[in-house]
Design a protein around this motif. Structure first.
Motif, short mmCIF file in Angstrom:
data_model
loop_
_atom_site.label_atom_id
_atom_site.label_comp_id
_atom_site.label_asym_id
_atom_site.label_seq_id
_atom_site.Cartn_x
_atom_site.Cartn_y
_atom_site.Cartn_z
N VAL A 183 62.94 16.79 79.20
CA VAL A 183 62.82 15.44 78.65
C VAL A 183 62.11 15.51 77.30
CG1 VAL A 183 62.73 14.34 80.93
CG2 VAL A 183 60.61 14.98 79.78
N SER A 201 66.15 10.62 86.30
CA SER A 201 64.86 9.95 86.05
C SER A 201 65.01 8.73 85.15
CB SER A 201 63.87 10.94 85.43
OG SER A 201 64.30 11.38 84.15
N LYS A 202 66.01 8.73 84.26
CA LYS A 202 66.19 7.60 83.35
C LYS A 202 66.63 6.34 84.09
CE LYS A 202 69.10 9.96 80.77
NZ LYS A 202 68.94 11.27 81.42
N ARG A 240 59.51 6.67 89.97
CA ARG A 240 59.36 8.07 89.54
C ARG A 240 58.04 8.66 90.03
NH1 ARG A 240 61.68 6.32 84.48
NH2 ARG A 240 59.57 6.12 83.61
N TYR A 245 57.76 11.75 92.43
CA TYR A 245 57.04 12.91 91.92
C TYR A 245 56.10 13.47 93.00
CZ TYR A 245 53.68 15.60 89.11
OH TYR A 245 52.85 16.58 88.61
N ASP A 294 71.63 15.74 86.23
CA ASP A 294 70.57 14.97 86.88
C ASP A 294 71.11 13.82 87.71
OD1 ASP A 294 71.42 13.63 84.63
OD2 ASP A 294 69.47 13.56 83.65
N SER A 338 64.21 16.62 86.67
CA SER A 338 64.14 15.59 85.64
C SER A 338 62.98 14.63 85.91
CB SER A 338 65.46 14.82 85.54
OG SER A 338 65.61 13.85 86.56
N LYS A 355 59.79 14.26 83.45
CA LYS A 355 59.54 12.93 82.89
C LYS A 355 58.13 12.45 83.22
CE LYS A 355 60.51 8.79 81.21
NZ LYS A 355 60.33 8.56 79.74
N ARG A 392 55.47 14.44 81.29
CA ARG A 392 55.36 14.06 79.88
C ARG A 392 54.77 12.67 79.72
NH1 ARG A 392 57.34 12.10 75.16
NH2 ARG A 392 57.24 13.58 73.42
N ASP A 393 55.21 11.73 80.56
CA ASP A 393 54.69 10.36 80.46
C ASP A 393 53.18 10.32 80.70
OD1 ASP A 393 57.18 9.39 79.88
OD2 ASP A 393 57.46 8.32 81.78
N LYS A 450 56.03 6.24 74.24
CA LYS A 450 56.21 7.62 74.70
C LYS A 450 56.72 8.56 73.60
CE LYS A 450 55.13 6.38 78.95
NZ LYS A 450 54.97 4.93 78.83
#
Length: 226
Positions: free
Chosen positions: A45, A73-74, A81, A85, A152, A162, A166, A169-170, A190
């Motif tokens: 991502v 994930s999008k 998420r 996770y 994904d 994914s 995500k 990173r978020d 982000k």
């Protein structure tokens, strides 16, 4: 009359196909049947961001495990998420996350940086994968692999990767990176090229974590549009 009946049947068949659930373990089963034991899903991502690392994850799930709600994930809310996770981290046999920073992205380009992040993720697994399912990419490791378009959305292992990438990173955007550069609104956008982000860039200039090669491209686009 027969033609009309056939058309109705074809329409029903189409509806049944469209409504049938996707088989997100199809690829995993195929390669387990070929005697691969540890199959890792790999995804990244942050490829399109102006700021921060590109992040990849590799996830090995237990054979036959079905994770309810796992998807690209999008397509998931941030709350969903986060919940998934936690489930993935609890249930997975091995999880690894790879990071490549903005300076490296500028040096080798985003495509190669995304591949490098994937390579780091795969090499960081505590259990060595013997097969990779990758979202439309090739990972530069000596492991057999399959690139799957829209992986994904078609492989549970890739979808899990994914989500891990995500969320990882978020959380950096909302935590460490936001604290480091609070004026830029990183926790909100982000790192993507939103109106707020572009306005703050214009007012404050780029940080060391901005991708200079992306900003050059953005300037060309802005000059063309405005």
């Amino acid at each position: 009359m027969a033609l009309a009946a056939r058309r109705r049947k074809d329409s029903m068949d189409t509806e049944e196909i469209e409504q049938s659930p996707r088989d997100l373990l199809k690829y995993e089963r195929e390669y387990i049947e070929r005697d691969y034991r540890y199959i890792a899903g790999v995804d990244e991502v942050g490829r399109g961001c102006l700021f921060g690392d590109v992040v990849a994850a590799a996830v090995i799930l237990p054979e036959g495990l079905v994770l309810e709600g796992v998807d690209d994930s999008k397509k998931l809310s941030a709350k969903k998420r986060d919940l998934l996770y936690d489930v993935i981290m609890e249930q997975a046999l091995a999880v690894s996350v790879g990071y490549v920073d903005a300076r490296t992205i500028d040096e080798i380009n985003i495509k190669q940086a995304a591949r490098l992040a994937m390579k780091k993720a795969v090499l960081g697994l505590t259990i060595a994968a013997d097969f990779l399912l990758v979202d439309a990419e090739h990972v530069d490791v000596p492991v057999p692999q399959l690139a799957i378009i829209k992986g994904d959305a078609n492989s549970q292992s890739i979808a899990a990767a994914s989500i891990v990438a995500k969320v990882s990173r978020d959380r950096l955007c909302e935590g460490e990176w936001e604290a480091k550069y609070p004026e830029y609104g990183i926790a909100i956008h982000k790192g993507y090229a939103t109106k707020l982000h572009r306005e703050q860039l214009a007012a404050l200039g780029p940080t060391p974590m901005h991708r200079r090669s992306f900003l050059k491209n953005m300037e060309v686009v802005q000059q063309t549009l405005f």
